[in-house]
Design a protein around this motif. Structure first.
Motif, PDB file in Angstrom:
ATOM      1  N   PRO A 269       0.827  -1.210   0.000  1.00 38.96           N
ATOM      2  CA  PRO A 269       0.000   0.000   0.000  1.00 38.96           C
ATOM      3  C   PRO A 269       0.866   1.266   0.000  1.00 38.96           C
ATOM      4  O   PRO A 269       1.976   1.278   0.541  1.00 38.96           O
ATOM      5  CB  PRO A 269      -0.778  -0.097   1.304  1.00 38.96           C
ATOM      6  CG  PRO A 269      -0.749  -1.534   1.678  1.00 38.96           C
ATOM      7  CD  PRO A 269       0.553  -2.068   1.150  1.00 38.96           C
TER       8      PRO A 269
ATOM      9  N   ASN B   8       5.088   2.715  -4.901  1.00 34.60           N
ATOM     10  CA  ASN B   8       5.141   2.513  -6.341  1.00 34.60           C
ATOM     11  C   ASN B   8       6.461   1.866  -6.719  1.00 34.60           C
ATOM     12  O   ASN B   8       7.434   1.920  -5.974  1.00 34.60           O
ATOM     13  CB  ASN B   8       4.943   3.825  -7.104  1.00 34.60           C
ATOM     14  CG  ASN B   8       6.011   4.836  -6.812  1.00 34.60           C
ATOM     15  OD1 ASN B   8       5.963   5.509  -5.792  1.00 34.60           O
ATOM     16  ND2 ASN B   8       6.991   4.943  -7.688  1.00 34.60           N
TER      17      ASN B   8
ATOM     18  N   GLY C 150      -6.624  -5.480  -5.163  1.00 35.56           N
ATOM     19  CA  GLY C 150      -6.250  -4.078  -5.020  1.00 35.56           C
ATOM     20  C   GLY C 150      -6.619  -3.245  -6.230  1.00 35.56           C
ATOM     21  O   GLY C 150      -7.340  -3.695  -7.123  1.00 35.56           O
ATOM     22  N   HIS C 151      -6.094  -2.018  -6.240  1.00 34.16           N
ATOM     23  CA  HIS C 151      -6.399  -1.063  -7.309  1.00 34.16           C
ATOM     24  C   HIS C 151      -5.116  -0.400  -7.795  1.00 34.16           C
ATOM     25  O   HIS C 151      -4.926   0.816  -7.635  1.00 34.16           O
ATOM     26  CB  HIS C 151      -7.387  -0.020  -6.821  1.00 34.16           C
ATOM     27  CG  HIS C 151      -8.732  -0.597  -6.470  1.00 34.16           C
ATOM     28  ND1 HIS C 151      -9.243  -1.710  -7.046  1.00 34.16           N
ATOM     29  CD2 HIS C 151      -9.678  -0.221  -5.603  1.00 34.16           C
ATOM     30  CE1 HIS C 151     -10.434  -1.989  -6.563  1.00 34.16           C
ATOM     31  NE2 HIS C 151     -10.711  -1.104  -5.672  1.00 34.16           N
ATOM     32  N   PRO C 152      -4.230  -1.189  -8.421  1.00 37.51           N
ATOM     33  CA  PRO C 152      -2.983  -0.587  -8.896  1.00 37.51           C
ATOM     34  C   PRO C 152      -3.222   0.371 -10.054  1.00 37.51           C
ATOM     35  O   PRO C 152      -4.215   0.257 -10.780  1.00 37.51           O
ATOM     36  CB  PRO C 152      -2.161  -1.801  -9.353  1.00 37.51           C
ATOM     37  CG  PRO C 152      -3.171  -2.844  -9.690  1.00 37.51           C
ATOM     38  CD  PRO C 152      -4.317  -2.612  -8.742  1.00 37.51           C
TER      39      PRO C 152
ATOM     40  N   GLU D  96       4.310   0.791 -11.866  1.00 41.18           N
ATOM     41  CA  GLU D  96       3.076   0.445 -11.176  1.00 41.18           C
ATOM     42  C   GLU D  96       3.032   1.260  -9.889  1.00 41.18           C
ATOM     43  O   GLU D  96       4.051   1.409  -9.214  1.00 41.18           O
ATOM     44  CB  GLU D  96       3.018  -1.042 -10.837  1.00 41.18           C
ATOM     45  CG  GLU D  96       2.833  -1.935 -12.050  1.00 41.18           C
ATOM     46  CD  GLU D  96       4.151  -2.307 -12.728  1.00 41.18           C
ATOM     47  OE1 GLU D  96       5.225  -2.082 -12.140  1.00 41.18           O
ATOM     48  OE2 GLU D  96       4.097  -2.815 -13.850  1.00 41.18           O
TER      49      GLU D  96
ATOM     50  N   ASN E  74       0.589   1.909  -6.251  1.00 38.20           N
ATOM     51  CA  ASN E  74      -0.508   1.449  -5.417  1.00 38.20           C
ATOM     52  C   ASN E  74      -0.836   2.569  -4.428  1.00 38.20           C
ATOM     53  O   ASN E  74      -0.318   2.592  -3.315  1.00 38.20           O
ATOM     54  CB  ASN E  74      -0.144   0.161  -4.682  1.00 38.20           C
ATOM     55  CG  ASN E  74      -1.323  -0.384  -3.912  1.00 38.20           C
ATOM     56  OD1 ASN E  74      -2.436   0.129  -4.013  1.00 38.20           O
ATOM     57  ND2 ASN E  74      -1.093  -1.410  -3.123  1.00 38.20           N
TER      58      ASN E  74
ATOM     59  N   ALA F  13      -1.686  -4.574  -3.461  1.00 38.96           N
ATOM     60  CA  ALA F  13      -2.114  -4.900  -4.816  1.00 38.96           C
ATOM     61  C   ALA F  13      -1.346  -6.141  -5.262  1.00 38.96           C
ATOM     62  O   ALA F  13      -0.147  -6.261  -5.009  1.00 38.96           O
ATOM     63  CB  ALA F  13      -1.839  -3.749  -5.773  1.00 38.96           C
TER      64      ALA F  13
END
Length: 140
Positions: A52, A55, A73-75, A106, A108, A114
């Motif tokens: 969380p 990145n 999750g919501h990456p 990526e 998060n 994620a």
């Protein structure tokens, strides 16, 4: 005698995935299917965990095409489109395709981990870490 028609299937249990692969800061990559684990010659597959509020560093995957399935999750997947930074916000069940050599990262931004499942058109997990999404230009 083993030939193309008589090779055994390989079962890789989730609890046995190895982190013995190229890593990018902010992420943990776990290898499942590869040349090292099953003798694959064309496919690499595994999963990536992004903690969380973190990145990855900017990176690309060389000549490999990369397909990503968002498991948890919501990456957010970030890449450069000319001079513009593009952000793809994703959630469970979404897919993302990353063409060869495309710098990306990526992220998060949420408060939950994620997890994404990754398949690449290379037998190994190629990761080339970069100083920015625009590796050929100074963006400072």
């Amino acid at each position: 005698m083993t030939d193309h028609w008589h090779q055994p299937l390989r079962h890789i249990k989730g609890a046995t995935l190895t982190g013995d692969t190229s890593q990018t800061s902010g992420m943990t990559r776990l290898e499942a299917i590869s040349g090292k684990t099953v003798g694959s010659s064309k496919v690499w597959m595994g999963e990536t965990h992004v903690a969380p509020a973190t990145n990855s560093g900017d990176h690309h995957h060389g000549e490999a095409e990369t397909a990503i399935y968002v498991k948890e999750g919501h990456p957010v997947f970030v890449f450069a489109d000319g001079d513009r930074e593009v952000r793809l916000e994703t959630g469970p069940g979404d897919y993302v395709f990353v063409p060869p050599y495309v710098p990306h990262r990526e992220e998060n931004p949420g408060d939950e981990p994620a997890v994404v499942i990754i398949a690449r058109s290379s037998q190994e997990g190629i990761v080339v870490n970069l100083p920015s999404l625009w590796p050929d230009q100074d963006r400072s």
